[in-house]
Design a protein around this motif. Structure first.
Motif: not given
Lengths: 143, 143
Positions: A114, A132-138, A141, B109, B111, B114-115, B117-119, B122-129
DNA sequence: CTAGATGCAAAAGATTTGCAGTTTA
DNA sequence: TAAACTGCAAATCTTTTGCATCTAG
């Protein structure tokens, strides 16, 4: 693997900085947590075991660690005052939990393609990026 | 294509907000520039044509526009006080010139992989970046 | 012993709030 | 006209600085 408080202490000493109880307290808090911590947070936690410490010293220590690239700022969308331990590897990014402010970091972002495309498209000579990514951890949730 | 000052004015009116000369001045500055602008910058520029405007009103207008997602904050590594026009499309990112603070935005972008894969990792429910690139634009590189 | 670190108080910025007067729709 | 907006001053919050004192190496 993260840098430990002791490892950073060694780096500081090696660079000629003094290792005061206050600095050690800040190091322990920051190295021992994987949350997004504001200077105020760090101050409160450091005070538990080092009652004499001042908020000013926390700021000064964070600035020092930041200058030495041992900690780095976390850029939450609404609040950019957080600090985190830096990874030993140069390149890394954060996943921040919107619920509990826990931070997980990761290294491989695969953005070089990119970057190249942006260079071609915009003419910018790109020197770095912030991701950086944002979200809720397990846990958050479920709760 | 960016939102224009008039288009935003329409959105505001439609939502029941009043269109004051001060707001229009702020809109014109922000819509007419592709730089990273701090509230102070916007104040200075708005004052040229709208001398009576107060810095407080600039802050209030920025907060309003920000709440309505019409402008968004730019997260430079050292300074997070900048604002930029938002693109009509939801998803976009910035390339910021370290020399002149000019900002170019881009949408794609790539991504999502990658989102995912990160989910998984890491178990995160990713809502944005948050993604931003830094570098020198062509003009600043030459200068 | 001495450069560097600390803590206090005070300063410096950035941003928000209370309030009385003004203005847009 | 009424609700919303503005500007001022003052408050709030975050971060930095000056200075006398203290301390790690």
């Amino acid at each position: 693997m993260r840098l430990t408080a002791n490892k950073i202490a060694g780096i500081l000493r090696q660079k000629g900085y003094k290792l005061t109880p206050q600095r050690h307290a800040v190091l322990k808090v920051i190295a021992g947590s994987s949350d997004y911590l504001t200077p105020e947070d760090i101050y409160e936690q450091a005070r538990v075991n080092t009652p004499g410490i001042g908020l000013i010293t926390v700021y000064r220590t964070l600035n020092l660690l930041s200058d030495l690239h041992l900690v780095c700022r976390v850029h939450a969308p609404d609040d950019c005052r957080g600090y985190m331990m830096r990874r030993p590897t140069e390149h890394h990014h954060h996943v921040v939990c919107s619920g509990c402010t826990k931070v997980v970091d990761f290294g491989d972002c695969g953005l070089s393609d990119l970057e190249q495309r942006l260079h071609d498209d915009t003419g910018f000579d790109i020197s770095g990026h912030l991701l950086e990514f944002y979200g809720l951890c397990r846990e958050c949730r479920v709760a």
